[in-house]
Design a protein around this motif. Sequence first.
Motif, short mmCIF file in Angstrom:
data_model
loop_
_atom_site.label_atom_id
_atom_site.label_comp_id
_atom_site.label_asym_id
_atom_site.label_seq_id
_atom_site.Cartn_x
_atom_site.Cartn_y
_atom_site.Cartn_z
N PRO A 1 0.83 -1.21 0.00
CA PRO A 1 0.00 0.00 0.00
C PRO A 1 0.87 1.26 0.00
O PRO A 1 2.01 1.26 0.44
N GLU A 2 0.27 2.33 -0.51
CA GLU A 2 0.99 3.59 -0.56
C GLU A 2 1.06 4.26 0.81
O GLU A 2 1.95 5.06 1.07
N ASP A 3 0.12 3.92 1.69
CA ASP A 3 0.05 4.57 2.99
C ASP A 3 0.71 3.73 4.09
O ASP A 3 0.14 3.50 5.13
N THR A 4 1.93 3.28 3.83
CA THR A 4 2.65 2.51 4.84
C THR A 4 3.06 3.43 5.99
O THR A 4 3.24 4.63 5.81
N VAL A 5 3.21 2.84 7.16
CA VAL A 5 3.53 3.60 8.36
C VAL A 5 4.89 3.17 8.88
O VAL A 5 5.23 1.99 8.87
N VAL A 6 5.67 4.14 9.31
CA VAL A 6 6.94 3.86 9.96
C VAL A 6 6.77 4.26 11.42
O VAL A 6 6.36 5.38 11.72
N VAL A 7 7.06 3.31 12.31
CA VAL A 7 6.97 3.59 13.73
C VAL A 7 8.32 3.37 14.39
O VAL A 7 9.14 2.59 13.90
N LYS A 8 8.56 4.08 15.48
CA LYS A 8 9.83 3.94 16.20
C LYS A 8 9.88 2.66 17.01
O LYS A 8 10.94 2.09 17.22
N GLU A 9 8.70 2.23 17.50
CA GLU A 9 8.64 1.03 18.32
C GLU A 9 8.95 -0.20 17.47
O GLU A 9 8.61 -0.26 16.29
N LYS A 10 9.59 -1.18 18.09
CA LYS A 10 9.86 -2.43 17.39
C LYS A 10 8.57 -3.25 17.31
O LYS A 10 7.79 -3.30 18.27
N VAL A 11 8.33 -3.87 16.17
CA VAL A 11 7.17 -4.74 16.00
C VAL A 11 7.49 -6.08 16.66
O VAL A 11 8.44 -6.75 16.28
N PRO B 1 0.49 -5.52 20.74
CA PRO B 1 -0.39 -4.81 19.80
C PRO B 1 0.36 -3.76 18.99
O PRO B 1 1.35 -3.20 19.45
N LEU B 2 -0.16 -3.52 17.80
CA LEU B 2 0.38 -2.45 16.95
C LEU B 2 -0.13 -1.11 17.46
O LEU B 2 -1.22 -1.02 18.02
N PRO B 3 0.64 -0.05 17.27
CA PRO B 3 0.15 1.29 17.65
C PRO B 3 -1.12 1.64 16.87
O PRO B 3 -1.35 1.16 15.76
N ARG B 4 -1.94 2.49 17.44
CA ARG B 4 -3.21 2.90 16.81
C ARG B 4 -2.99 3.66 15.51
O ARG B 4 -3.90 3.78 14.70
N THR B 5 -1.80 4.19 15.30
CA THR B 5 -1.52 4.94 14.07
C THR B 5 -1.38 4.02 12.86
O THR B 5 -1.39 4.50 11.73
N VAL B 6 -1.26 2.72 13.10
CA VAL B 6 -1.10 1.76 12.00
C VAL B 6 -2.47 1.31 11.52
O VAL B 6 -3.31 0.87 12.31
N LYS B 7 -2.68 1.43 10.22
CA LYS B 7 -3.95 1.00 9.62
C LYS B 7 -3.92 -0.51 9.38
O LYS B 7 -3.00 -1.02 8.75
N ILE B 8 -4.94 -1.19 9.91
CA ILE B 8 -5.02 -2.64 9.67
C ILE B 8 -6.08 -2.90 8.61
O ILE B 8 -7.10 -2.23 8.55
N ARG B 9 -5.80 -3.89 7.77
CA ARG B 9 -6.70 -4.27 6.69
C ARG B 9 -7.22 -5.68 6.97
O ARG B 9 -6.44 -6.57 7.28
N VAL C 1 4.02 -2.29 8.30
CA VAL C 1 4.67 -1.42 9.27
C VAL C 1 6.17 -1.48 9.03
O VAL C 1 6.74 -2.57 8.95
N ASN C 2 6.78 -0.32 8.91
CA ASN C 2 8.23 -0.26 8.66
C ASN C 2 8.62 -1.13 7.46
O ASN C 2 9.62 -1.83 7.48
N HIS C 3 7.78 -1.12 6.45
CA HIS C 3 7.98 -1.86 5.19
C HIS C 3 7.97 -3.38 5.40
O HIS C 3 8.56 -4.11 4.63
N GLU C 4 7.32 -3.84 6.48
CA GLU C 4 7.15 -5.27 6.74
C GLU C 4 5.67 -5.60 6.80
O GLU C 4 4.89 -4.85 7.39
N ARG C 5 5.31 -6.72 6.19
CA ARG C 5 3.93 -7.19 6.27
C ARG C 5 3.76 -7.93 7.59
O ARG C 5 4.57 -8.78 7.94
N VAL C 6 2.69 -7.57 8.29
CA VAL C 6 2.45 -8.11 9.62
C VAL C 6 1.02 -8.63 9.69
O VAL C 6 0.08 -7.93 9.33
N VAL D 1 0.20 -8.64 17.22
CA VAL D 1 0.96 -9.18 16.11
C VAL D 1 1.03 -10.69 16.25
O VAL D 1 1.41 -11.21 17.31
N ILE D 2 0.67 -11.39 15.18
CA ILE D 2 0.72 -12.85 15.16
C ILE D 2 1.97 -13.34 14.42
O ILE D 2 2.62 -14.28 14.84
N GLN D 3 2.27 -12.67 13.30
CA GLN D 3 3.41 -13.09 12.50
C GLN D 3 3.93 -11.90 11.70
O GLN D 3 3.15 -11.08 11.21
N VAL D 4 5.24 -11.82 11.55
CA VAL D 4 5.89 -10.81 10.70
C VAL D 4 6.43 -11.55 9.50
O VAL D 4 7.20 -12.50 9.64
#
Length: 133
Positions: free
Chosen positions: A77-87, A92-100, A113-118, A127-130
Amino acid sequence: MKTKVFSVAALSLALASGYAFAQSSTVNGAAGGAVTGAIVGGPVGAAVGGVAGAIVGTAIDPPPQRVVTYVQEQPMPEDTVVVKEKVVIGQPLPRTVKIRTIPENPKYAYAVVNHERVIVEPSSRKVIQVLDR
């Protein structure tokens, strides 16, 4: 002394094997751990085994291969999110991350998140799997 060491070693092995074959619910995990602990260590073993089994029983089941394949095949997706926290799996993922949501299996959702599919659990955002590591 040898008997105590053997009992502790046997209990550790029994709990480790219980971990490998853990049930998907806390109740089943606690019951299975208590039974294994009681066989190996008596009443004290049952208490220890029950607690260990409950912890193992809450482990997150890996998603089915169809879910993994679905997520891998989705375009980035074009609207990927980069977060400082480690996945971290289980957190749980931060609320700023859009889940599909995954249409074929609503028990699972995914995010990038951070260019990784989660793959996540939608209700808790855990998070179940990265996939892209």
